[in-house]
Design an enzyme around this catalytic site. Structure first.
Site, PDB file in Angstrom:
ATOM      1  N   LYS A  31       0.843  -1.205   0.000  1.00 47.36           N
ATOM      2  CA  LYS A  31       0.000   0.000   0.000  1.00 47.36           C
ATOM      3  C   LYS A  31       0.880   1.257   0.000  1.00 47.36           C
ATOM      4  O   LYS A  31       0.650   2.201  -0.761  1.00 47.36           O
ATOM      5  CB  LYS A  31      -0.891  -0.040   1.244  1.00 47.36           C
ATOM      6  CG  LYS A  31      -2.023   0.928   1.248  1.00 47.36           C
ATOM      7  CD  LYS A  31      -2.873   0.768   2.497  1.00 47.36           C
ATOM      8  CE  LYS A  31      -4.093  -0.095   2.261  1.00 47.36           C
ATOM      9  NZ  LYS A  31      -5.047  -0.085   3.384  1.00 47.36           N
ATOM     10  N   LEU A 249     -33.719   7.147   5.526  1.00 47.79           N
ATOM     11  CA  LEU A 249     -35.064   6.584   5.474  1.00 47.79           C
ATOM     12  C   LEU A 249     -35.340   6.031   4.076  1.00 47.79           C
ATOM     13  O   LEU A 249     -36.432   6.217   3.535  1.00 47.79           O
ATOM     14  CB  LEU A 249     -36.105   7.659   5.837  1.00 47.79           C
ATOM     15  CG  LEU A 249     -36.203   8.043   7.308  1.00 47.79           C
ATOM     16  CD1 LEU A 249     -37.271   9.114   7.523  1.00 47.79           C
ATOM     17  CD2 LEU A 249     -36.512   6.835   8.193  1.00 47.79           C
ATOM     18  N   CYS A 259     -18.806  -0.303   8.580  1.00 48.01           N
ATOM     19  CA  CYS A 259     -19.036   0.314   9.890  1.00 48.01           C
ATOM     20  C   CYS A 259     -20.312  -0.141  10.604  1.00 48.01           C
ATOM     21  O   CYS A 259     -20.241  -0.654  11.718  1.00 48.01           O
ATOM     22  CB  CYS A 259     -19.037   1.832   9.745  1.00 48.01           C
ATOM     23  SG  CYS A 259     -17.401   2.464   9.327  1.00 48.01           S
TER      24      CYS A 259
HETATM   25  P1  NAD Z   1      -8.919  -0.031   6.715  1.00 49.60           P
HETATM   26  O1  NAD Z   1      -8.981  -1.491   6.925  1.00 49.60           O
HETATM   27  O2  NAD Z   1      -9.274   0.559   5.389  1.00 49.60           O
HETATM   28  O3  NAD Z   1      -7.469   0.515   7.116  1.00 49.60           O
HETATM   29  C1  NAD Z   1      -6.766   0.158   8.258  1.00 49.60           C
HETATM   30  C2  NAD Z   1      -5.273   0.204   7.931  1.00 49.60           C
HETATM   31  O4  NAD Z   1      -4.525   0.058   9.132  1.00 49.60           O
HETATM   32  C3  NAD Z   1      -4.814  -0.917   6.997  1.00 49.60           C
HETATM   33  O5  NAD Z   1      -4.189  -0.357   5.858  1.00 49.60           O
HETATM   34  C4  NAD Z   1      -3.832  -1.730   7.850  1.00 49.60           C
HETATM   35  O6  NAD Z   1      -2.772  -2.284   7.106  1.00 49.60           O
HETATM   36  C5  NAD Z   1      -3.329  -0.654   8.814  1.00 49.60           C
HETATM   37  N1  NAD Z   1      -2.725  -1.152  10.056  1.00 49.60           N
HETATM   38  C6  NAD Z   1      -3.139  -2.133  10.885  1.00 49.60           C
HETATM   39  N2  NAD Z   1      -2.316  -2.246  11.933  1.00 49.60           N
HETATM   40  C7  NAD Z   1      -1.362  -1.297  11.786  1.00 49.60           C
HETATM   41  C8  NAD Z   1      -0.219  -0.905  12.556  1.00 49.60           C
HETATM   42  N3  NAD Z   1       0.083  -1.495  13.718  1.00 49.60           N
HETATM   43  N4  NAD Z   1       0.542   0.113  12.099  1.00 49.60           N
HETATM   44  C9  NAD Z   1       0.247   0.717  10.931  1.00 49.60           C
HETATM   45  N5  NAD Z   1      -0.823   0.381  10.163  1.00 49.60           N
HETATM   46  C10 NAD Z   1      -1.609  -0.604  10.579  1.00 49.60           C
HETATM   47  O7  NAD Z   1      -9.873   0.581   7.863  1.00 49.60           O
HETATM   48  P2  NAD Z   1     -10.750   1.927   7.789  1.00 49.60           P
HETATM   49  O8  NAD Z   1     -11.993   1.681   7.024  1.00 49.60           O
HETATM   50  O9  NAD Z   1      -9.877   3.071   7.446  1.00 49.60           O
HETATM   51  O10 NAD Z   1     -11.166   2.034   9.338  1.00 49.60           O
HETATM   52  C11 NAD Z   1     -10.231   2.399  10.331  1.00 49.60           C
HETATM   53  C12 NAD Z   1     -11.021   2.711  11.596  1.00 49.60           C
HETATM   54  O11 NAD Z   1     -11.842   3.851  11.373  1.00 49.60           O
HETATM   55  C13 NAD Z   1     -11.956   1.592  12.039  1.00 49.60           C
HETATM   56  O12 NAD Z   1     -12.007   1.557  13.445  1.00 49.60           O
HETATM   57  C14 NAD Z   1     -13.283   2.038  11.479  1.00 49.60           C
HETATM   58  O13 NAD Z   1     -14.373   1.535  12.214  1.00 49.60           O
HETATM   59  C15 NAD Z   1     -13.206   3.531  11.636  1.00 49.60           C
HETATM   60  N6  NAD Z   1     -14.060   4.289  10.703  1.00 49.60           N
HETATM   61  C16 NAD Z   1     -14.174   3.878   9.404  1.00 49.60           C
HETATM   62  C17 NAD Z   1     -14.973   4.622   8.539  1.00 49.60           C
HETATM   63  C18 NAD Z   1     -15.134   4.197   7.100  1.00 49.60           C
HETATM   64  O14 NAD Z   1     -16.033   4.710   6.446  1.00 49.60           O
HETATM   65  N7  NAD Z   1     -14.319   3.297   6.587  1.00 49.60           N
HETATM   66  C19 NAD Z   1     -15.637   5.769   8.986  1.00 49.60           C
HETATM   67  C20 NAD Z   1     -15.468   6.160  10.303  1.00 49.60           C
HETATM   68  C21 NAD Z   1     -14.678   5.412  11.160  1.00 49.60           C
END
Ligand code: NAD
Length: 432
Positions: A31, A249, A259
């Site tokens: 990535k 709605l 999520c």
């Molecule tokens: P994602 O899976 O797209 O990305 C997470 C990233 O973290 C991955 O690229 C992974 O390789 C990396 N990662 C994991 N462990 C790591 C470490 N120790 N060091 C560095 N990188 C590491 O997840 P996302 O959709 O971005 O969601 C992240 C958080 O945000 C979650 O808790 C999610 O619930 C929350 N969130 C997501 C959204 C959404 O729309 N996707 C919206 C609001 C909140």
């Protein structure tokens, strides 16, 4: 920014746009390699321009090396995934805790550690304990700053949120967070500073409430189907009430995505564990799970009761338009059940097919809506992408084996589809 996924990458790029210097770190080296080569690993409107512009002007960088990235950092965001644990549905916090340990070991100056990941109440305190254990000399505060962006509109949501929520105890950390978000304060966006536990709960409460709204209108759609009502009219009448509002709605095949499913589950698990069960959300989860499965029966009903031996075309696979995210998409349950019931399934999605290929196996991949319709016994609209709004319906109808159109998003107008010669079925509206 530790974690460069949907949230980390968008947040990092937007903070850089504010004028801050940001390094996005990830353990996924492919990535980071792609980002360093200018390739954006996810589909999100407007993100490519934003990332390129800020990378070129030197405010946004990408790395796999957390230790060197932490040099001189004032704030370290944890934006890693918090998926459900397969064994019990609780949020898997191992990535968050690992990131916390790594930050603690690398922090060389006062650092505000910011939980941006969606994490159950109590996590920020646990992160603080982990930091203290990993590096007793680290000068750190932990704050909760949940993210409310929606995929597909992530940049707009990040830049113009309804509110920014900051859960913090320490005055020093609050000041740092106010400085960080100063461009938003200047625009008059409400910055709500709360206790740490409240901020953590606000995020889950928001998603659980929205999931409840979706499930509520879906159940009303089923009522409409039974008694001859029209759920679109009901939703409009309901949503015009100021106390309720029109959003979330829209009746459909059930909520999905990265999520709502996991956050509703994590909330009920936490609540049950501490002896304050939230029955309404428990019920929402059960009804939504069932709904996704029931969609295949609707499709079967539209083609006379069984899909066995038939070809079913699917338009749209992602859980909503304008994203390539396939996590927990209703399309997964629908396609699998159609397969189980003996259908040949042909599919097309404008952006989601690459991710879908790692989840769905027994399908034929097509490169346009017209290819999906060609020879199909029914076409099913699952995701309401813009490009599905204005199709050449004469061409679609003429190429199908039988003109059955099942619209699981109420995207089309029943009379128009009837005039176009389809047997048209939608959700909670009188069939044509
Ligand atoms: P994602 O899976 O797209 O990305 C997470 C990233 O973290 C991955 O690229 C992974 O390789 C990396 N990662 C994991 N462990 C790591 C470490 N120790 N060091 C560095 N990188 C590491 O997840 P996302 O959709 O971005 O969601 C992240 C958080 O945000 C979650 O808790 C999610 O619930 C929350 N969130 C997501 C959204 C959404 O729309 N996707 C919206 C609001 C909140």
């Amino acid at each position: 920014m530790i974690g460069t996924g949907y949230v980390g990458l968008v947040s990092g790029a937007c903070f850089a746009e504010f004028g801050h210097e940001v390094i996005c770190v990830d353990i996924d080296s492919s990535k980071i390699d792609r980002l360093n080569a200018g390739i954006i690993p996810i589909y999100e409107p407007g993100l490519e321009d934003l990332v390129h512009r800020n990378a070129q002007n030197g405010r946004l960088a990408f790395s796999t090396d957390l230790t060197s990235s932490m040099k001189g950092c004032d704030l370290a965001f944890i934006a890693v995934g918090t998926p459900p644990r397969p064994e019990d549905g609780h949020a898997d916090l191992s990535y968050v805790y690992q990131a916390a340990r790594d930050i603690a070991m690398a922090a060389e100056q006062y650092t505000v550690i910011v939980d941006k990941s969606t994490v159950p109440v109590g996590t920020a305190r646990e992160v603080m304990a982990i930091v203290r254990e990993a590096n007793p000399n680290a000068d750190c505060d932990v704050v909760s700053n949940p993210e409310f962006l929606r995929e597909g509109a992530a940049i707009q949501d990040f830049m113009h949120p309804d509110r920014v929520v900051i859960g913090a105890d320490s005055e020093r950390a609050k000041r740092a967070m106010r400085d960080l978000y100063a461009p938003m304060l200047d625009k008059g966006i409400p910055i709500l500073i709360t206790g740490i536990e409240s901020a953590e709960i606000i995020k889950y409460a928001t998603n659980a409430f929205l999931a409840t709204k979706v499930t509520f209108i879906n159940e009303l759609a089923d009522l409409c189907d039974k008694v001859g009502g029209n759920v679109d009219q009901v939703a409009r009448g309901l949503g015009l009430d100021d106390r309720i509002g029109p959003k979330f709605l829209r009746a459909g095949p059930g909520y999905g995505g990265s999520c709502f499913p996991k956050d509703t589950l994590a909330l009920v698990k936490t609540a049950a564990t501490v002896g304050a069960p939230i029955r309404i959300v428990e019920s929402v989860i059960a009804r939504n799970d069932q709904r996704k499965k029931d969609m295949a029966d609707r499709i079967a009903a539209a083609v006379g009761g069984s899909v066995s031996g038939l070809t079913i075309g699917i338009l749209g696979l992602t859980f909503k338009p304008d994203t390539d995210d396939m996590r927990d998409s209703p399309a997964i349950d629908i396609v699998r059940k159609l397969n189980e019931n003996g259908a040949s399934v042909v599919v097309y999605d404008p952006e989601g097919m690459e991710q879908a290929k790692s989840i769905l196996s027994d399908v034929t991949w097509k490169s346009s809506s017209y290819d999906v319709a060609d020879g199909a016994d029914a076409v099913v609209l699952v995701t309401e992408w813009n490009e599905f709004k204005e199709l050449d319906f004469d061409r679609i109808r003429d190429s199908m084996k039988q003109p059955v159109l099942v619209d699981l998003r109420n995207l089309y107008h029943p009379e128009r589809m009837q005039q176009a010669g389809f047997q048209y079925y939608s959700i909670g509206r009188p069939n044509s």
